[in-house]
Write a protein that holds these residues in place. Structure first.
Motif, PDB file in Angstrom:
ATOM      1  N   SER A 120      18.412 -11.556  -3.419  1.00  0.00           N
ATOM      2  CA  SER A 120      17.112 -11.037  -3.832  1.00  0.00           C
ATOM      3  C   SER A 120      16.017 -11.803  -3.107  1.00  0.00           C
ATOM      4  CB  SER A 120      16.919 -11.208  -5.339  1.00  0.00           C
ATOM      5  OG  SER A 120      17.890 -10.480  -6.038  1.00  0.00           O
ATOM      6  N   PHE A 121      14.997 -11.077  -2.653  1.00  0.00           N
ATOM      7  CA  PHE A 121      13.860 -11.703  -2.000  1.00  0.00           C
ATOM      8  C   PHE A 121      12.658 -10.774  -2.100  1.00  0.00           C
ATOM      9  CE2 PHE A 121      16.305  -9.388   1.127  1.00  0.00           C
ATOM     10  CZ  PHE A 121      15.370  -8.736   1.917  1.00  0.00           C
ATOM     11  N   SER A 122      11.498 -11.305  -1.795  1.00  0.00           N
ATOM     12  CA  SER A 122      10.264 -10.539  -1.856  1.00  0.00           C
ATOM     13  C   SER A 122       9.575 -10.639  -0.503  1.00  0.00           C
ATOM     14  CB  SER A 122       9.371 -11.096  -2.964  1.00  0.00           C
ATOM     15  OG  SER A 122       8.192 -10.335  -3.073  1.00  0.00           O
ATOM     16  N   VAL A 123       8.964  -9.532  -0.058  1.00  0.00           N
ATOM     17  CA  VAL A 123       8.298  -9.484   1.234  1.00  0.00           C
ATOM     18  C   VAL A 123       6.814  -9.192   1.019  1.00  0.00           C
ATOM     19  CG1 VAL A 123       8.184  -8.296   3.472  1.00  0.00           C
ATOM     20  CG2 VAL A 123      10.402  -8.652   2.365  1.00  0.00           C
ATOM     21  N   ALA A 124       5.960 -10.003   1.645  1.00  0.00           N
ATOM     22  CA  ALA A 124       4.516  -9.760   1.616  1.00  0.00           C
ATOM     23  C   ALA A 124       4.165  -8.883   2.811  1.00  0.00           C
ATOM     24  CB  ALA A 124       3.751 -11.076   1.696  1.00  0.00           C
ATOM     25  N   VAL A 125       3.517  -7.750   2.529  1.00  0.00           N
ATOM     26  CA  VAL A 125       3.120  -6.803   3.563  1.00  0.00           C
ATOM     27  C   VAL A 125       1.598  -6.761   3.595  1.00  0.00           C
ATOM     28  CG1 VAL A 125       3.258  -4.416   4.354  1.00  0.00           C
ATOM     29  CG2 VAL A 125       5.213  -5.454   3.189  1.00  0.00           C
ATOM     30  N   ASN A 126       1.016  -7.159   4.723  1.00  0.00           N
ATOM     31  CA  ASN A 126      -0.442  -7.198   4.861  1.00  0.00           C
ATOM     32  C   ASN A 126      -0.959  -5.884   5.423  1.00  0.00           C
ATOM     33  OD1 ASN A 126      -0.401  -9.889   4.084  1.00  0.00           O
ATOM     34  ND2 ASN A 126      -0.224 -10.608   6.186  1.00  0.00           N
ATOM     35  N   ARG A 127      -2.138  -5.507   4.949  1.00  0.00           N
ATOM     36  CA  ARG A 127      -2.812  -4.313   5.455  1.00  0.00           C
ATOM     37  C   ARG A 127      -4.289  -4.632   5.536  1.00  0.00           C
ATOM     38  NH1 ARG A 127      -5.171   0.942   3.712  1.00  0.00           N
ATOM     39  NH2 ARG A 127      -5.623   0.147   1.647  1.00  0.00           N
ATOM     40  N   SER A 128      -4.911  -4.334   6.656  1.00  0.00           N
ATOM     41  CA  SER A 128      -6.355  -4.514   6.751  1.00  0.00           C
ATOM     42  C   SER A 128      -6.991  -3.156   6.997  1.00  0.00           C
ATOM     43  CB  SER A 128      -6.738  -5.508   7.840  1.00  0.00           C
ATOM     44  OG  SER A 128      -5.981  -5.352   8.987  1.00  0.00           O
ATOM     45  N   PHE A 129      -8.148  -2.974   6.392  1.00  0.00           N
ATOM     46  CA  PHE A 129      -8.863  -1.710   6.524  1.00  0.00           C
ATOM     47  C   PHE A 129     -10.353  -1.969   6.450  1.00  0.00           C
ATOM     48  CE2 PHE A 129      -7.857  -2.444   2.119  1.00  0.00           C
ATOM     49  CZ  PHE A 129      -9.022  -2.120   1.434  1.00  0.00           C
ATOM     50  N   THR A 140     -11.399  -5.505   5.187  1.00  0.00           N
ATOM     51  CA  THR A 140     -10.800  -6.061   3.975  1.00  0.00           C
ATOM     52  C   THR A 140      -9.304  -6.210   4.188  1.00  0.00           C
ATOM     53  OG1 THR A 140     -12.457  -4.915   2.648  1.00  0.00           O
ATOM     54  CG2 THR A 140     -10.500  -5.702   1.499  1.00  0.00           C
ATOM     55  N   GLU A 141      -8.756  -7.304   3.700  1.00  0.00           N
ATOM     56  CA  GLU A 141      -7.323  -7.578   3.797  1.00  0.00           C
ATOM     57  C   GLU A 141      -6.686  -7.344   2.428  1.00  0.00           C
ATOM     58  OE1 GLU A 141      -4.083  -8.913   6.220  1.00  0.00           O
ATOM     59  OE2 GLU A 141      -6.167  -8.754   6.827  1.00  0.00           O
ATOM     60  N   GLN A 142      -5.590  -6.599   2.408  1.00  0.00           N
ATOM     61  CA  GLN A 142      -4.861  -6.343   1.167  1.00  0.00           C
ATOM     62  C   GLN A 142      -3.401  -6.723   1.379  1.00  0.00           C
ATOM     63  OE1 GLN A 142      -4.628  -2.209   0.096  1.00  0.00           O
ATOM     64  NE2 GLN A 142      -4.043  -2.651  -1.991  1.00  0.00           N
ATOM     65  N   VAL A 143      -2.808  -7.339   0.379  1.00  0.00           N
ATOM     66  CA  VAL A 143      -1.409  -7.751   0.477  1.00  0.00           C
ATOM     67  C   VAL A 143      -0.618  -7.085  -0.644  1.00  0.00           C
ATOM     68  CG1 VAL A 143       0.205  -9.691   0.486  1.00  0.00           C
ATOM     69  CG2 VAL A 143      -2.092  -9.996   1.409  1.00  0.00           C
ATOM     70  N   SER A 144       0.524  -6.502  -0.288  1.00  0.00           N
ATOM     71  CA  SER A 144       1.449  -5.944  -1.278  1.00  0.00           C
ATOM     72  C   SER A 144       2.706  -6.790  -1.260  1.00  0.00           C
ATOM     73  CB  SER A 144       1.810  -4.498  -0.928  1.00  0.00           C
ATOM     74  OG  SER A 144       0.673  -3.673  -0.959  1.00  0.00           O
ATOM     75  N   PHE A 145       3.251  -7.049  -2.432  1.00  0.00           N
ATOM     76  CA  PHE A 145       4.475  -7.829  -2.555  1.00  0.00           C
ATOM     77  C   PHE A 145       5.597  -6.893  -2.976  1.00  0.00           C
ATOM     78  CE2 PHE A 145       0.876 -10.594  -3.325  1.00  0.00           C
ATOM     79  CZ  PHE A 145       1.114 -11.597  -2.407  1.00  0.00           C
ATOM     80  N   ILE A 146       6.591  -6.745  -2.119  1.00  0.00           N
ATOM     81  CA  ILE A 146       7.671  -5.787  -2.320  1.00  0.00           C
ATOM     82  C   ILE A 146       8.976  -6.539  -2.579  1.00  0.00           C
ATOM     83  CG2 ILE A 146       8.875  -3.788  -1.365  1.00  0.00           C
ATOM     84  CD1 ILE A 146       5.809  -3.399  -1.556  1.00  0.00           C
ATOM     85  N   ASP A 147       9.619  -6.259  -3.724  1.00  0.00           N
ATOM     86  CA  ASP A 147      10.908  -6.864  -4.041  1.00  0.00           C
ATOM     87  C   ASP A 147      12.017  -6.123  -3.307  1.00  0.00           C
ATOM     88  OD1 ASP A 147       9.874  -8.802  -5.754  1.00  0.00           O
ATOM     89  OD2 ASP A 147       9.949  -7.461  -7.478  1.00  0.00           O
ATOM     90  N   CYS A 148      12.994  -6.876  -2.822  1.00  0.00           N
ATOM     91  CA  CYS A 148      14.122  -6.306  -2.078  1.00  0.00           C
ATOM     92  C   CYS A 148      15.420  -6.930  -2.572  1.00  0.00           C
ATOM     93  CB  CYS A 148      13.989  -6.596  -0.579  1.00  0.00           C
ATOM     94  SG  CYS A 148      12.492  -5.967   0.180  1.00  0.00           S
TER      95      CYS A 148
END
Length: 164
Positions: free
Chosen positions: A31-40, A48-56
């Motif tokens: 199990s691990f989590s990945v931070a996915v960055n998005r800027s818009f 603006t920078e937004q981060v989503s944390f996705i469990d895998c």
């Protein structure tokens, strides 16, 4: 009736070291989590920078490779299916659910051990084919499809039997 299809592809960095556990039947699960960055650019014109944390979660040999070579901060490209798990919280009696990506394929990304390699459930581990420092050629060969002027012979070239 339409048969369902679920596919997710993410690219990001591990937020923590992968955690390995083994099921009662002996199958490894990581199990691990990945931070996915998005800027818009927002309505005010500022970025603006937004981060989503996705469990895998990864299973079997995939789990072993991820736990062996990746750690917090490592870059990873994950491809897999979305899985939803539902349960009732025994303490509160509330229904809860959790969505995660079950890893089917992945690739190391960035400056990690085995850079350029990856794993897919169809073909197994794909180690990096980068040469060691001892075997580095003096000149870098051109990638396929790129023309190097020194490689072009003088005179005319017959292209009639070329495959393109």
């Amino acid at each position: 009736m339409v048969k369902g299809f679920s596919k997710a592809i993410i690219l990001g960095n591990l937020t923590r070291d992968p955690e390995m556990r083994t099921t009662p039947s002996g199958t490894n699960v990581c199990s691990f989590s990945v931070a996915v960055n998005r800027s818009f650019r927002g309505a005010n014109g500022q970025t603006t920078e937004q981060v989503s944390f996705i469990d895998c979660s990864a299973w079997g040999k995939t789990a072993e490779v991820i736990c062996q070579y990746l750690h917090k901060g490592s870059g990873i490209l994950v491809s897999g299916r979305l899985d939803q798990h539902s349960w009732e919280d025994k303490a509160t009696g509330q229904k809860r659910s959790h969505v995660e990506i079950t890893v089917e394929d992945f690739n190391f990304v960035g400056n990690t051990p085995g850079q350029g390699g990856g794993y897919n459930n169809g073909g197994g581990y794909e180690p990096s084919s980068q040469p060691s420092q001892d075997n580095v050629p003096a000149t870098k060969p051109a990638p396929m499809g790129e023309v190097v002027p020194d490689d072009i012979p003088d005179g005319q070239i017959d292209l009639s039997d070329m495959p393109f």
